[in-house]
Design an enzyme around this catalytic site. Structure first.
Site, PDB file in Angstrom:
ATOM      1  CB  SER A  83     -10.851  54.322 -72.070  1.00 16.38           C
ATOM      2  OG  SER A  83     -11.715  53.678 -73.058  1.00 16.38           O
ATOM      3  CE  LYS A  84      -9.493  62.048 -74.078  1.00  7.52           C
ATOM      4  NZ  LYS A  84      -8.908  61.843 -72.551  1.00  7.52           N
ATOM      5  NE  ARG A  85      -8.522  52.204 -76.529  1.00  5.14           N
ATOM      6  CZ  ARG A  85      -8.986  50.991 -76.015  1.00  5.14           C
ATOM      7  NH1 ARG A  85      -9.916  50.194 -76.580  1.00  5.14           N
ATOM      8  NH2 ARG A  85      -8.522  50.443 -74.766  1.00  5.14           N
TER       9      ARG A  85
ATOM     10  CB  VAL B  75     -15.997  60.263 -78.012  1.00  5.94           C
ATOM     11  CG1 VAL B  75     -15.012  58.914 -77.968  1.00  5.94           C
ATOM     12  CG2 VAL B  75     -17.531  59.401 -78.033  1.00  5.94           C
TER      13      VAL B  75
END
Ligand code: GLU
Length: 453
Positions: free
Chosen positions: A203-205, A209
């Site tokens: 995920s982005k978290r 990134v």
């Protein structure tokens, strides 16, 4: 393989380059280079609504930082619209595509099964009834990915398409399009997903990134590249984990890339980063750590200790920094951790008197211990103020003090070290004092004495 191997990295400029994108670029680069071929950069910018400002620049800059130099490109799809129109018209003429409400669709056969071989996944069969007629040219005159990538791969003579496995299910479309054009298929290698620790899509978290963020967080580029290389690949015949780019070119094998999702394990990256930090010289580390030190305002170099003699250029500051960094180098995981660990070299430490207490020492005992340290420090000659000598004198004294009593070395050394650093954990007091110098060391011990009521 002959030297006409050609691969491409074809990101959409919808954001900064992510870890997954860097891996795709790296594998394409490695495969091209190990076969004496070419690596091409293509910018897939046909989805105008999703274009992100600065994305193309970031992608190119990131590839440059990691040394993944492309031989051709960037080829921008937005500059090739005529070409896609021509190819679309060709298909309409042939009767395999038709206008539909301003757009043009490709007629997809729904019978039978499409079979193909993927370098990583082997034989694959997909039923054509899972497919539908699909848009190849949109009403805004831009092609879809489905058409554009394939025309470009053909026009630039790409021999191997290495990309994420989300495109596998559309392979019947691409194979049908190749047939309609009468073109030969390139070879395909679809890379496994990158998963988080819970085996969910990254995920982005977590790690999805921008690669830039990792550099900003204090990871070295060598470590990031090495880590990314191992997201889905490792050598089949060894446990080796640390690879330079040159070694990867030699040792990477596309057919050894795993089918199953690759787990993104940040602890492994931390470990790897520490390994690369230890390979650097203190001088290199100072240069690499400078942005972090600057951000923490730790670059106002204090007056160097007298024994540095001002250095050749009247500074002595950089060797002061090198000494400090060398102290932390054996344990450091990330450059970003450095300012917090070394700030006591730059400013007087702040701490409560309780920090000076070793085990059950009374205030009186702490005071006496610090006064002993101060006396020793004052008795030393300037030229003897170095780590070896300090260690010798203090250990001797500590031995004498604790001999025959319940005490231990800590009674002398803990209050001293705490007075110098203001913290529970740090390197040993002797290294620290050598760097701080005699005057500052004495001042700090005096400040500690004054803290005790
Ligand atoms: N633009 C596509 C992406 O960013 C590229 C896919 C491909 O390599 O063909 O996912």
């Amino acid at each position: 393989m002959s030297n006409k191997t050609r691969t491409r990295f074809a990101p959409s400029p919808t954001g900064f380059l992510h870890v997954g994108g860097l891996r795709t670029a790296l594998y394409n680069y490695l495969f091209a280079k190990q076969n004496g071929g070419q690596f091409i950069l293509r910018i897939e910018d046909t989805d105008r609504a999703r274009l992100a400002e600065g994305a193309e620049k970031n992608i190119i800059e990131t590839l440059r930082i990691f040394g993944l130099d492309f031989d051709e490109g960037p080829i921008r799809q937005s500059e090739r619209l005529e070409r896609y129109k021509e190819r679309t018209e060709e298909l309409v003429k042939k009767g395999t595509a038709y206008p539909d409400a301003g757009a043009v669709r490709f007629k997809m056969g729904k019978d039978g099964v499409t079979e193909f071989t993927d370098i990583i996944r082997g034989e694959i069969q997909i039923e054509n009834k899972t497919q539908e007629d699909f848009v190849i040219l949109k009403s805004d005159g831009y092609p879809t990915y489905n058409l554009a990538h394939l025309v470009d791969d053909h026009d630039t003579a790409i021999t191997h398409v290495i990309r994420g496995d989300e495109f596998i299910s559309s392979m019947p479309k691409y194979i049908a399009l190749h047939k309609a054009f009468g073109w030969e298929l390139p070879q395909y290698a679809h890379l496994p997903l990158i998963l988080d620790k819970n085996r969910a899509k990254l995920s982005k978290r977590e790690g999805e990134v921008a690669v830039y963020d990792f550099l900003d967080k204090g990871y070295l580029k060598e470590a990031v590249l090495n880590f990314v290389a191992l997201l889905g690949w490792h050598p089949s015949k060894s446990d080796k984990e640390l690879f330079t780019l040159e070694e990867l070119i030699k040792e990477f094998k596309l057919e050894d890339v795993q089918k199953a999702g690759a787990i993104f394990d940040i602890q492994k990256l931390d470990w790897m980063n520490g390994e690369y930090i230890r390979k650097k010289t203190p001088k290199e580390l100072v240069r690499l750590a400078m942005p972090f030190l600057e951000k923490a305002r730790l670059t106002l170099i204090p007056t160097p200790p007298p024994y540095e003699g001002g250095g050749e250029r009247g500074g002595g500051g950089s060797s002061f920094l090198e000494k400090i960094i060398a102290l932390e180098q054996p344990r450091l995981k990330k450059l970003s951790e450095l300012p917090e660990k070394i700030d006591y070299f730059f400013k007087e430490p702040e701490y409560d008197a309780g920090m000076l207490k070793w085990k059950k020492m009374t205030n009186n005992e702490i005071k006496k211990s610090l006064e002993t340290s101060k006396n020793i420090l004052e008795s030393l000659k300037d030229k003897d103020f170095n780590k070896e000598n300090l260690e010798k004198v203090f250990l001797e004294k500590a031995g004498n003090l604790s001999a025959g009593k319940a005490g231990d070395r800590g009674e002398l050394l803990w209050p001293l070290r705490a007075a110098l650093t203001g913290r529970k954990a740090s390197p040993g007091p002797f290294e620290i004092m050598e760097i701080l110098g005699q005057k500052k060391s004495i001042t700090r011990v005096q400040i500690a004495i004054d803290k005790i009521i």
